[in-house]
Design a protein around this motif. Structure first.
Motif, mmCIF file in Angstrom:
data_model
loop_
_atom_site.group_PDB
_atom_site.id
_atom_site.type_symbol
_atom_site.label_atom_id
_atom_site.label_comp_id
_atom_site.label_asym_id
_atom_site.label_seq_id
_atom_site.Cartn_x
_atom_site.Cartn_y
_atom_site.Cartn_z
ATOM 1 N N HIS A 1 -36.484 21.853 15.311
ATOM 2 C CA HIS A 1 -37.804 22.462 15.531
ATOM 3 C C HIS A 1 -38.853 21.736 14.703
ATOM 4 O O HIS A 1 -39.140 22.121 13.562
ATOM 5 C CB HIS A 1 -37.756 23.948 15.175
ATOM 6 C CG HIS A 1 -38.960 24.705 15.645
ATOM 7 N ND1 HIS A 1 -38.922 26.045 15.963
ATOM 8 C CD2 HIS A 1 -40.245 24.326 15.858
ATOM 9 C CE1 HIS A 1 -40.122 26.446 16.351
ATOM 10 N NE2 HIS A 1 -40.948 25.408 16.279
ATOM 11 N N HIS B 1 -42.834 19.585 15.061
ATOM 12 C CA HIS B 1 -44.004 19.239 15.885
ATOM 13 C C HIS B 1 -44.659 18.019 15.258
ATOM 14 O O HIS B 1 -45.360 18.133 14.246
ATOM 15 C CB HIS B 1 -45.002 20.392 15.901
ATOM 16 C CG HIS B 1 -44.447 21.680 16.439
ATOM 17 N ND1 HIS B 1 -44.343 21.937 17.781
ATOM 18 C CD2 HIS B 1 -43.956 22.785 15.804
ATOM 19 C CE1 HIS B 1 -43.828 23.154 17.962
ATOM 20 N NE2 HIS B 1 -43.565 23.678 16.781
ATOM 21 N N LYS C 1 -38.616 25.065 26.354
ATOM 22 C CA LYS C 1 -39.268 25.972 25.402
ATOM 23 C C LYS C 1 -40.322 26.809 26.120
ATOM 24 O O LYS C 1 -41.056 26.291 26.961
ATOM 25 C CB LYS C 1 -39.934 25.125 24.313
ATOM 26 C CG LYS C 1 -40.919 25.847 23.402
ATOM 27 C CD LYS C 1 -40.207 26.626 22.330
ATOM 28 C CE LYS C 1 -41.185 27.278 21.349
ATOM 29 N NZ LYS C 1 -41.826 26.339 20.450
ATOM 30 N N HIS D 1 -37.647 30.161 15.433
ATOM 31 C CA HIS D 1 -38.308 30.711 14.237
ATOM 32 C C HIS D 1 -38.340 32.243 14.167
ATOM 33 O O HIS D 1 -39.389 32.844 14.024
ATOM 34 C CB HIS D 1 -39.692 30.096 14.022
ATOM 35 C CG HIS D 1 -40.707 30.202 15.124
ATOM 36 N ND1 HIS D 1 -40.818 31.282 15.952
ATOM 37 C CD2 HIS D 1 -41.695 29.338 15.485
ATOM 38 C CE1 HIS D 1 -41.836 31.093 16.772
ATOM 39 N NE2 HIS D 1 -42.375 29.917 16.526
ATOM 40 N N ASP E 1 -39.697 24.292 11.872
ATOM 41 C CA ASP E 1 -40.981 24.442 12.572
ATOM 42 C C ASP E 1 -42.028 23.588 11.860
ATOM 43 O O ASP E 1 -43.183 24.002 11.696
ATOM 44 C CB ASP E 1 -41.410 25.911 12.617
ATOM 45 C CG ASP E 1 -42.558 26.148 13.576
ATOM 46 O OD1 ASP E 1 -42.920 25.223 14.334
ATOM 47 O OD2 ASP E 1 -43.106 27.259 13.549
HETATM 48 ZN ZN ZN Z 1 -42.917 25.479 16.455
#
Ligand code: ZN
Ligand code: URP
Ligand code: ZN
Length: 458
Positions: free
Chosen positions: A59, A61, A150, A239, A314
């Motif tokens: 996870h 970004h 997702k 998450h 995340d």
């Molecule tokens: Zn995320």
């Protein structure tokens, strides 16, 4: 083909723990055993050290357009920082733009990552606009090795899909043996609470937290699990932060449904009291927000109960100047927090060293389970013959202190500034190459490969 012998380490996988040697030829592990009677081009003495499989953070970004800006780590800087923290593979999110195709989005993300990533990477496809054209593209993505899809149940108008789209997507993904993942929070409730707080002039970071109460996550987690149960699709909640949401997953097990759960390192270690800091609270503005101490206890227990299979990050960093876009209004603070570099050392120090989880559980939740759930096992996620030689050599007693002054992430603060950790990564191998040694990066831009993934095998 170059060979490397790792000698005398305590080699720990999800199902074994023994002092032995690991022989690598080229990119691959070719032997594991005690006192291997072989010569090698390069020998690393791992006596007194722990050797674990390279970490997988499913996870992250990187270079992501979000809330009017881009996350500040690129595929190059983010994967390099990940390697320094023992994470050899990351899974990044491709975001479909509403009104556009999955293919367009994939091409855009490939353009950012190909030839720039330092560590290995794969992609999830975030479906933000499920329609007949998108439906037809699902099988193409699976053929590309992108087998996880997702969904966002929040961020209306940008990323959120509704329940009708969720149902259609799950039915289609089920046909092709894929996995559907969800940011499971109730977007309509959250948007209403944000509007109410803003109308009342309640604009400090604490109102970010108060706009996303536990019920918004518990409700959406239950709804996601229910639709997944109806469609019989493999389901994974990203998450997950709190007791109410985990109870929905527990409820799903009562009908013999398995919903995979990821929590992130910050939800185990940090709590909502950080939002009391009106000046700097934006550092911890992320969605879902940090929760309460009782939720941390639930998550640690969830790991040991096998309800939480993965600890990710995340990772979605923003420079402090980017965060300041919301200095007068919490709803404008770009959501996200940097952690890609410190996930494994934080979890080792706070989890293993403090006796909350076993070393084998650590391996499961930082590597093996993600490899199995996301279709990369046994190439990734273990130390066995035929696997990629992704190896982390840990000094379990060395101590160090986290600081933005020394980290490798492209972000000018650390959410863990000054934390003293026990357990430090000495050396990291990625596909047989020494990638990090003694704090220095040994592989360059473009070394990272795209990892095509198969189906869930958990
Ligand atoms: Zn995320
Ligand atoms: O605050 C977060 N989590 N930012 C990244 C986007 C997401 O929701 O995962
Ligand atoms: Zn999310």
């Amino acid at each position: 083909m170059a060979s490397l012998l790792l000698k005398n380490g305590r080699v720990v996988t999800a199902d074994s723990d023994a002092v032995c040697d690991v022989l690598v030829e080229g990119e691959t592990i070719v032997a594991v055993g005690r006192n291997l009677p072989v010569q090698a081009d390069h020998i690393i003495d791992a006596t007194g050290k722990i050797v674990v499989p390279g970490g997988i953070d499913p996870h992250v970004h990187l270079d992501m357009p979000f809330m009017g800006t881009f996350s500040s780590d690129t595929h190059e800087t983010g994967t390099r920082a990940a390697l320094h923290g023992g994470t050899t593979t990351v899974i990044d999110f491709v975001l479909q733009k509403q009104g556009h195709s999955l293919r367009e989005a994939l091409t855009e993300w490939q353009g950012r990552a190909t030839g720039t990533a330092v560590g290995d990477y794969s992609f999830h496809m975030a479906v933000t606009d499920f329609n007949p054209a998108t439906k037809a593209e699902i099988k193409d993505m699976v053929a590309e090795g992108i087998t996880s899809f997702k969904t966002f149940m929040a961020y209306k108008g940008a990323l959120m899909i509704d329940d009708a789209q969720m149902l259609g997507l799950m039915q289609e993904v089920r046909q092709h043996g894929g996995l559907v993942t969800a940011h499971a929070t109730n977007g309509d409730m959250i948007d209403t609470l944000i509007a109410q707080h803003r109308a009342q002039g309640k604009l400090t970071p604490r109102y970010h937290y108060l706009s996303q109460p536990e019920v918004t996550e518990a409700e959406a987690s239950g709804r996601f699990a229910d639709i997944a149960n109806y469609t019989d699709v493999n389901a994974y909640i990203v998450h997950l932060t709190c007791e109410g949401a985990l109870n929905q997953v527990r409820r799903a097990t009562e009908r013999n449904q398995r919903v995979f759960v990821e929590t992130c390192i910050q939800y185990l270690l940090l709590d909502a009291s950080l939002y009391d800091n009106e000046e700097e609270g934006g550092k911890w503005v992320m969605s879902p927000p940090l929760r309460e101490k009782k939720d941390q206890a639930t998550l640690w227990a969830g790991i040991n109960q096998g309800l939480v299979q993965v600890v990710g990050t995340d990772h979605c960093p923003f420079m402090w100047a980017q965060k300041l876009a919301g200095k007068d209004d919490f709803s404008k603070i770009p959501n996200g927090h940097p952690a890609i570099e410190h996930r494994m050392e934080l979890l080792f120090s706070e989890g293993v060293s403090k006796g909350r989880i076993s070393l084998q559980k650590f391996v499961e939740v930082t590597s093996t389970n993600a490899a199995k759930i996301f279709g990369m096992f046994p190439r990734k996620g273990t130390i066995s013959i035929g696997a990629d030689a992704d190896l982390v050599i840990f000094d379990p007693t060395a101590t160090h202190t986290i600081s933005a002054a020394t980290h490798h992430m492209n972000v000018d603060y650390s959410a863990y500034e000054g934390w003293e950790l026990t357990g430090k990564i000495d050396t990291v191998l990625l596909r047989g190459q020494v990638a990090v040694d003694g704090g220095e990066t040994k592989v360059g831009r473009g070394y990272g490969q795209f990892i095509k993934r198969g189906k869930t095998a958990f």
